[in-house]
Design a protein around this motif. Structure first.
Motif, PDB file in Angstrom:
ATOM      1  N   LEU A  21       0.687  -1.261  -0.232  1.00  0.00           N
ATOM      2  CA  LEU A  21      -0.194  -0.112  -0.031  1.00  0.00           C
ATOM      3  C   LEU A  21       1.371   1.189   0.029  1.00  0.00           C
ATOM      4  O   LEU A  21       0.826   2.066  -0.162  1.00  0.00           O
ATOM      5  N   LEU A  22       1.790   0.823   0.396  1.00  0.00           N
ATOM      6  CA  LEU A  22       2.700   2.180   0.694  1.00  0.00           C
ATOM      7  C   LEU A  22       3.491   2.798  -0.444  1.00  0.00           C
ATOM      8  O   LEU A  22       3.621   4.093  -1.080  1.00  0.00           O
ATOM      9  N   LYS A  23       4.062   1.440  -1.426  1.00  0.00           N
ATOM     10  CA  LYS A  23       4.040   1.892  -2.481  1.00  0.00           C
ATOM     11  C   LYS A  23       2.635   2.393  -3.608  1.00  0.00           C
ATOM     12  O   LYS A  23       3.011   3.059  -4.075  1.00  0.00           O
ATOM     13  N   THR A  29       9.655   2.723  -0.863  1.00  0.00           N
ATOM     14  CA  THR A  29       9.843   1.480  -0.750  1.00  0.00           C
ATOM     15  C   THR A  29       9.574   0.971   0.715  1.00  0.00           C
ATOM     16  O   THR A  29       9.633  -0.152   0.596  1.00  0.00           O
ATOM     17  N   SER A  30      10.075   1.742   1.026  1.00  0.00           N
ATOM     18  CA  SER A  30      10.852   1.084   2.562  1.00  0.00           C
ATOM     19  C   SER A  30       9.712   2.286   3.345  1.00  0.00           C
ATOM     20  O   SER A  30       9.685   3.937   3.605  1.00  0.00           O
ATOM     21  N   PHE A  31       9.381   1.729   4.352  1.00  0.00           N
ATOM     22  CA  PHE A  31       9.831   3.249   5.330  1.00  0.00           C
ATOM     23  C   PHE A  31      10.392   3.507   6.413  1.00  0.00           C
ATOM     24  O   PHE A  31      11.277   3.012   5.804  1.00  0.00           O
ATOM     25  N   PRO A  53       9.923  15.105  14.146  1.00  0.00           N
ATOM     26  CA  PRO A  53      10.232  16.779  13.055  1.00  0.00           C
ATOM     27  C   PRO A  53       9.588  16.685  12.627  1.00  0.00           C
ATOM     28  O   PRO A  53       8.798  15.717  12.025  1.00  0.00           O
ATOM     29  N   THR A  54       9.358  18.399  12.892  1.00  0.00           N
ATOM     30  CA  THR A  54       8.569  18.459  11.646  1.00  0.00           C
ATOM     31  C   THR A  54       9.406  17.948   9.948  1.00  0.00           C
ATOM     32  O   THR A  54      11.435  17.906  10.144  1.00  0.00           O
ATOM     33  N   GLY A  55       8.618  17.116   9.309  1.00  0.00           N
ATOM     34  CA  GLY A  55       9.150  16.588   8.213  1.00  0.00           C
ATOM     35  C   GLY A  55       9.569  14.968   8.196  1.00  0.00           C
ATOM     36  O   GLY A  55      10.007  14.503   7.064  1.00  0.00           O
ATOM     37  N   GLY A  57       7.486  12.642   8.428  1.00  0.00           N
ATOM     38  CA  GLY A  57       6.685  11.388   7.995  1.00  0.00           C
ATOM     39  C   GLY A  57       5.548  10.895   8.912  1.00  0.00           C
ATOM     40  O   GLY A  57       5.893  10.009   9.062  1.00  0.00           O
ATOM     41  N   LYS A  58       5.127  12.036   9.440  1.00  0.00           N
ATOM     42  CA  LYS A  58       4.392  11.749  11.121  1.00  0.00           C
ATOM     43  C   LYS A  58       3.038  11.368   9.573  1.00  0.00           C
ATOM     44  O   LYS A  58       1.994  10.620  10.346  1.00  0.00           O
ATOM     45  N   SER A  59       2.554  11.867   8.446  1.00  0.00           N
ATOM     46  CA  SER A  59       1.123  12.206   7.788  1.00  0.00           C
ATOM     47  C   SER A  59       0.595  10.862   7.464  1.00  0.00           C
ATOM     48  O   SER A  59      -0.058   9.909   7.475  1.00  0.00           O
ATOM     49  N   ILE A  60       1.796   9.611   7.165  1.00  0.00           N
ATOM     50  CA  ILE A  60       2.075   8.325   7.114  1.00  0.00           C
ATOM     51  C   ILE A  60       1.516   7.595   7.712  1.00  0.00           C
ATOM     52  O   ILE A  60       1.146   6.707   7.888  1.00  0.00           O
ATOM     53  N   CYS A  61       2.021   7.238   9.337  1.00  0.00           N
ATOM     54  CA  CYS A  61       1.502   7.132   9.976  1.00  0.00           C
ATOM     55  C   CYS A  61       0.182   6.589  10.951  1.00  0.00           C
ATOM     56  O   CYS A  61      -0.125   5.851  11.252  1.00  0.00           O
ATOM     57  N   GLY A 335      13.311  21.971   3.576  1.00  0.00           N
ATOM     58  CA  GLY A 335      13.951  21.048   2.848  1.00  0.00           C
ATOM     59  C   GLY A 335      12.987  19.264   4.118  1.00  0.00           C
ATOM     60  O   GLY A 335      13.974  18.576   4.401  1.00  0.00           O
ATOM     61  N   ARG A 336      11.433  19.607   3.751  1.00  0.00           N
ATOM     62  CA  ARG A 336      10.539  19.026   4.420  1.00  0.00           C
ATOM     63  C   ARG A 336      10.577  17.721   3.148  1.00  0.00           C
ATOM     64  O   ARG A 336      10.379  16.312   3.903  1.00  0.00           O
ATOM     65  N   ASP A 337      11.046  17.557   1.825  1.00  0.00           N
ATOM     66  CA  ASP A 337      11.087  15.919   1.298  1.00  0.00           C
ATOM     67  C   ASP A 337      12.253  15.858   1.513  1.00  0.00           C
ATOM     68  O   ASP A 337      12.505  14.854   0.829  1.00  0.00           O
ATOM     69  N   ILE A 594      10.585   4.901  -9.430  1.00  0.00           N
ATOM     70  CA  ILE A 594      10.918   5.853  -8.558  1.00  0.00           C
ATOM     71  C   ILE A 594      10.488   6.327  -7.462  1.00  0.00           C
ATOM     72  O   ILE A 594       8.974   6.565  -7.385  1.00  0.00           O
ATOM     73  N   ARG A 595      11.252   7.182  -6.478  1.00  0.00           N
ATOM     74  CA  ARG A 595      10.394   7.845  -5.198  1.00  0.00           C
ATOM     75  C   ARG A 595       9.302   8.519  -5.494  1.00  0.00           C
ATOM     76  O   ARG A 595       9.119   9.644  -6.056  1.00  0.00           O
ATOM     77  N   GLY A 596       8.535   7.981  -4.893  1.00  0.00           N
ATOM     78  CA  GLY A 596       7.233   9.166  -4.802  1.00  0.00           C
ATOM     79  C   GLY A 596       6.119   8.838  -5.913  1.00  0.00           C
ATOM     80  O   GLY A 596       5.071   9.509  -5.880  1.00  0.00           O
TER      81      GLY A 596
END
Ligand code: ADP
Ligand code: ZN
Length: 624
Positions: A21-23, A29-31, A53-55, A57-61, A335-337, A594-596
């Protein structure tokens, strides 16, 4: 989207499905560290508190369990702009999500309510006030999978973003005792943490604390520049970051305006942003910034919380912030990305004095002065800045970062283990009941009356540090605090305590490198190279294929964003473009790696991007 079923559940199956689902939905590809554990916890219907911290990756959680579980996840968020950004992102990835807020016409709200009741929405974003007004009618009619409380520190009066509406959220546990709650924040201090757990009535919550390290942010501090040199340095800095978005934080509304004006004299387009502007003006500036129509915003702290823009490439502090928390949150907007981003802070005595006045006039004078003092020490330090930050947030690390000005221009160092051992054994011999002044007096063999009264002149460490001046000891002790060997216990009149890392040095298991004390602690200013005039933008004509490719990809992304009326980073993040430049996918299969790039983005954009890459690489056209 498959229903979560206990009988079928085995840990490995579940992990495998989550990875898929993540992909599929997010293209990853990884957590990242802790994400998988946090998600598992929610799937087990248990409560969690997540500090990242900001960036980080909280939202995925909460977004991933929301997709995986049956029903609708309720996401509480304090600002409409924040919700809007997340919802746009989710929809762009093919996930049914929406907001319910007071700015929407009643008819639209009615529709949203119906969709939720029919189970057609996976994530519903709503404000805390919204929750209260929907508590009795709508919420009981929804099959709620989980409740996520974003920016959960808003519940604490202790923090800087206190929102009274958040305190009403305590009713959620009462009304929905079986629904797992996941509270998320980037504020790490212990009081806020306890406040969140208590006020939300979390049941036996697991607290996840991820590293606050943001290695992609470079940290630089310039001390004592006058105004003219500051402007020169800023213009120079921005010219090195052309075509990139950034924020300049200023201490007052006035400064934001004059600075924006001054920058325009160097052909840099910048807009001011502060709470004194009309809501329409602010909304426009924010919108222009998010959509890359304007690259530079000169702002007070009013700017930022609603900004989820992932490709802010730099942050400048025109003035020193009042605390490390504020500073870290503000530079964290860059740099949140995860891509390399630069931060620069100007430190001056006048800012310090101004902040002292603010602190003294505030209701919490002592706390604010202490926070200010730590900020000041951070600015003045000549040891790795990232180590200071991490130690401030309770993380110990024994390595320098290599990405701060001190690491890049290292001060002279020496093996200070013996000094540290003297200090730490002094602390132990007073049974950790001495503050810094007392400790220095002991080490220097002072005959001060309080010291004699306590009998500290009988200690074995009395006078072992006579060879150093008071100032030198003070400087070295601050370094030891900053290196994480000593902690200050503010609750007990500032007594010094030895940390576990400190014990290692004390018992000779580890060496301590200190920086040589320098009488004048002024940095040499960078020489001002004449004429910081802005050069007009020209399309890049590069010999490097990577540069040409990146530029072309950015142009395509911009066109798509304009056509879809969405910010460019919603189409693809900077990190995704960088990955394309790196891997140069020339088939759809390769593009899907590709990532994303999740399924929807592959279908939607795969062909145009692959065709463009083939074109730039001068490969023959191909049916895709
Ligand atoms: P936060 O809410 O903690 O500030 P976000 O959830 O917005 O952070 O995530 C920050 C960035 O990291 C986003 O661009 C997000 O898509 C990306 N990200 C999150 N998790 C992963 C992951 N597992 N792999 C790669 N990128 C990720
Ligand atoms: Zn460093």
């Amino acid at each position: 989207m498959r229903a979560f079923s206990n009988t079928l559940f085995t840990f490995l199956d579940c992990m495998q499905e989550l990875q898929l689902l993540l992909k599929r939905f997010f293209g990853y590809t990884s957590f990242r560290p802790l994400q998988a554990e946090i998600i598992q916890r929610t799937l087990q219907k248990k409560d969690s508190l997540v500090l990242m911290p900001t960036g980080g990756g909280k939202s995925i959680c909460f977004q991933l369990p929301a997709i995986y579980m049956q029903g609708t996840a309720i996401v509480v968020s304090p600002l409409i702009a924040l919700m809007k950004d997340q919802v746009e992102n989710l929809i762009a990835n093919g996930i049914p999500a929406t907001t319910l807020n007071s700015a929407m016409p009643e008819e639209e709200r009615h529709q949203v309510r119906q969709l939720c009741i029919q189970g057609k929405i996976k994530l519903l974003y709503i404000s805390p006030e919204g929750i209260m007004s929907e508590l009795h009618w709508l919420l009981p009619r929804i099959d709620i999978s989980l409740i996520a409380i974003d920016e959960a520190h808003c519940i604490s009066q202790w923090g800087h973003d206190f929102r009274p509406e958040y305190t009403q959220l305590s009713v959620l546990k009462e009304y929905f005792p079986k629904v797992p709650i996941i509270a998320l924040t980037a504020t790490a201090d212990k009081i806020t943490r306890t406040d969140i757990v208590n006020q939300l009535r979390l049941q036996d919550p697991q607290i996840f604390i991820s590293s606050f390290d943001r290695p992609n942010l470079s940290l630089t501090i310039r001390r004592g520049l006058n105004k003219k040199d500051k402007i020169g340095a800023i213009v120079h800095f921005i010219n090195k970051h052309r075509h990139q978005s950034g924020i300049i934080y200023c201490i007052s509304r006035n400064i934001t305006e004059t600075l924006a004006e001054e920058l325009s004299e160097y052909s840099i387009r910048a807009v001011p942003y502060h709470a004194g502007l009309s809501p329409a003006q602010r909304a426009k500036s924010q919108d222009d910034f998010i959509n890359d129509r304007i690259r530079v915003v000169c702002a007070t702290v009013a700017f930022g919380m609603g900004i989820d823009k992932s490709n802010v490439r730099w942050v400048i502090h025109y003035n020193m912030p009042g605390s490390i928390e504020n500073y870290y949150q503000e530079i964290g907007r860059a740099g949140r990305d995860g891509m390399k981003s630069d931060t620069l802070l100007f430190y001056s005595l006048s800012d310090l004095l101004l902040h002292r006045r603010f602190a003294e006039e505030s209701g919490q004078k002592d706390v604010n002065l202490q926070k200010l003092n730590r900020m000041r020490r951070y600015c003045e330090a000549d040891i790795c800045r990232r180590r200071i930050l991490l130690s401030y947030f309770g993380e110990e690390t024994d390595q320098d970062c290599g990405n701060c000005d001190v690491c890049k221009n290292p001060p002279q160092r020496f093996d200070g283990s013996i000094l540290v051992q003297k200090a730490l054994s002094g602390i132990f011999r007073t049974e950790q009941q001495a503050n810094m002044r007392m400790l220095i007096n002991i080490l220097r063999g002072s005959e001060q009356s309080e010291l004699l009264e306590k009998g500290y002149d009988k200690l074995k460490t009395y006078g072992v540090g006579k060879d150093l001046s008071y100032k030198e000891w003070k400087e070295y002790l601050y370094q030891m605090i900053q290196l994480g060997y000593i902690e200050i216990d503010y609750a007990s009149s500032g007594y010094l305590k030895v940390t576990p890392l400190g014990r290692k040095v004390l018992f000779g298991e580890q060496q301590a490198q200190l920086a040589v004390y320098q009488k004048s602690n002024d940095f040499a200013l960078p020489t001002k190279k004449g004429g910081y005039k802005y050069r007009p933008i020209r399309p890049i004509q590069s010999n490097s294929i990577d540069e040409t490719l990146l530029d072309s990809l950015q142009q395509l992304r911009k066109q798509l964003a304009e056509r879809e009326q969405t910010p460019a980073y919603i189409i693809f993040s900077d990190a995704a473009l960088a990955d394309m430049v790196d891997k140069k996918p020339i088939t759809l299969d390769e593009f899907s790696e590709i990532r994303g790039v999740g399924q929807l983005k592959l279908d939607k954009y795969g062909k145009v991007f692959v065709s463009l890459i083939r074109f730039v690489l001068r490969l023959p056209k191909k049916e895709l």
